[in-house]
Design a protein around this motif. Structure first.
Motif, PDB file in Angstrom:
ATOM      1  N   UNK A 119       0.852  -1.181   0.000  1.00  0.00           N
ATOM      2  CA  UNK A 119       0.000   0.000   0.000  1.00  0.00           C
ATOM      3  C   UNK A 119       0.889   1.233   0.000  1.00  0.00           C
ATOM      4  N   UNK A 120       0.578   2.174  -0.882  1.00  0.00           N
ATOM      5  CA  UNK A 120       1.362   3.412  -0.962  1.00  0.00           C
ATOM      6  C   UNK A 120       0.411   4.587  -0.812  1.00  0.00           C
ATOM      7  N   UNK A 121       0.747   5.477   0.100  1.00  0.00           N
ATOM      8  CA  UNK A 121      -0.026   6.698   0.271  1.00  0.00           C
ATOM      9  C   UNK A 121       0.957   7.856   0.295  1.00  0.00           C
ATOM     10  N   UNK A 122       0.898   8.693  -0.714  1.00  0.00           N
ATOM     11  CA  UNK A 122       1.818   9.820  -0.811  1.00  0.00           C
ATOM     12  C   UNK A 122       1.355  10.905   0.146  1.00  0.00           C
ATOM     13  N   UNK A 123       2.215  11.271   1.067  1.00  0.00           N
ATOM     14  CA  UNK A 123       1.893  12.277   2.066  1.00  0.00           C
ATOM     15  C   UNK A 123       3.015  13.298   2.139  1.00  0.00           C
ATOM     16  N   UNK A 124       2.729  14.518   1.707  1.00  0.00           N
ATOM     17  CA  UNK A 124       3.736  15.564   1.823  1.00  0.00           C
ATOM     18  C   UNK A 124       3.984  15.931   3.280  1.00  0.00           C
ATOM     19  N   UNK A 125       2.905  16.019   4.047  1.00  0.00           N
ATOM     20  CA  UNK A 125       3.002  16.396   5.452  1.00  0.00           C
ATOM     21  C   UNK A 125       2.205  15.383   6.278  1.00  0.00           C
ATOM     22  N   UNK A 126       2.833  14.846   7.298  1.00  0.00           N
ATOM     23  CA  UNK A 126       2.149  13.900   8.183  1.00  0.00           C
ATOM     24  C   UNK A 126       1.312  14.687   9.185  1.00  0.00           C
ATOM     25  N   UNK A 127       0.028  14.346   9.280  1.00  0.00           N
ATOM     26  CA  UNK A 127      -0.854  14.996  10.240  1.00  0.00           C
ATOM     27  C   UNK A 127      -1.227  14.000  11.334  1.00  0.00           C
ATOM     28  N   UNK A 128      -1.693  14.521  12.444  1.00  0.00           N
ATOM     29  CA  UNK A 128      -2.105  13.658  13.553  1.00  0.00           C
ATOM     30  C   UNK A 128      -3.255  12.757  13.114  1.00  0.00           C
ATOM     31  N   UNK A 129      -4.205  13.306  12.376  1.00  0.00           N
ATOM     32  CA  UNK A 129      -5.340  12.514  11.887  1.00  0.00           C
ATOM     33  C   UNK A 129      -4.858  11.431  10.916  1.00  0.00           C
ATOM     34  N   UNK A 130      -3.920  11.774  10.035  1.00  0.00           N
ATOM     35  CA  UNK A 130      -3.384  10.796   9.098  1.00  0.00           C
ATOM     36  C   UNK A 130      -2.665   9.661   9.803  1.00  0.00           C
ATOM     37  N   UNK A 131      -1.884  10.002  10.827  1.00  0.00           N
ATOM     38  CA  UNK A 131      -1.170   8.972  11.594  1.00  0.00           C
ATOM     39  C   UNK A 131      -2.146   8.023  12.283  1.00  0.00           C
ATOM     40  N   UNK A 132      -3.221   8.582  12.830  1.00  0.00           N
ATOM     41  CA  UNK A 132      -4.229   7.763  13.505  1.00  0.00           C
ATOM     42  C   UNK A 132      -4.912   6.816  12.517  1.00  0.00           C
ATOM     43  N   UNK A 133      -5.233   7.328  11.336  1.00  0.00           N
ATOM     44  CA  UNK A 133      -5.895   6.480  10.338  1.00  0.00           C
ATOM     45  C   UNK A 133      -4.968   5.381   9.833  1.00  0.00           C
TER      46      UNK A 133
END
Length: 157
Positions: free
Chosen positions: A103-117
């Motif tokens: 699984x690849x998810x391109x993330x320029x900036x890691x957010x708290x919500x993104x980390x939780x998901x």
């Protein structure tokens, strides 16, 4: 405890937009932005959530790496609580490579919500007995390196 409202003046906002420091060294929140600095990009009729997502799409396509685009997972089913309907929590991966279980998810900036998901996605995979690897490239260089590793692994098969 700080009871000051989370507000900024017009001058502070202009300074923030121009990349400068906020006047008076104030601590200012930029709010709950879903994706920082992401610009929707369209290419060949496909709308990408960011330029980095478009870049990764082009890399995978150029190198003949098969993928599913924008694969959606339900992390928590909807439910009712005290008469209130609570929506499902979902996560949409940018790319899933079935041949590599990656699984690849391109993330320029890691957010708290993104980390939780991502944690919730890992839990879902664990509950399903999957060992899917998850990669979160944040730059074009990280995308290049990831595709390089995929190509190397493909050649060693």
């Amino acid at each position: 405890m700080n009871n000051t409202p989370d507000r900024m003046t017009a001058a502070e906002f202009q300074a923030l937009l121009q990349g400068g420091k906020v006047p008076n060294n104030g601590i200012t929140s930029t709010g709950n932005r879903k994706v920082c600095n992401a610009a929707k990009t369209e290419q060949n009729g496909i709308i990408f959530d960011s330029r980095l997502e478009c870049y990764m799409h082009n890399l995978l396509t150029t190198h003949g790496i098969g993928f599913l685009f924008q694969k959606k997972y339900t992390l928590q089913e909807p439910f009712t609580y005290n008469g209130e309907t609570i929506r499902a929590i979902t996560y949409t991966l940018d790319f899933y490579l079935p041949d590599y279980d990656l699984a690849i998810d391109t993330k320029g900036v890691a957010t708290q919500q993104g980390k939780l998901r991502i944690k919730m996605l890992k839990r879902l995979f664990a509950d399903l007995g999957r060992t899917t690897a998850i990669e979160l490239p944040r730059t074009k260089a990280e995308c290049d390196a990831l595709v390089g590793r995929i190509i190397t692994n493909r050649e060693q098969r």
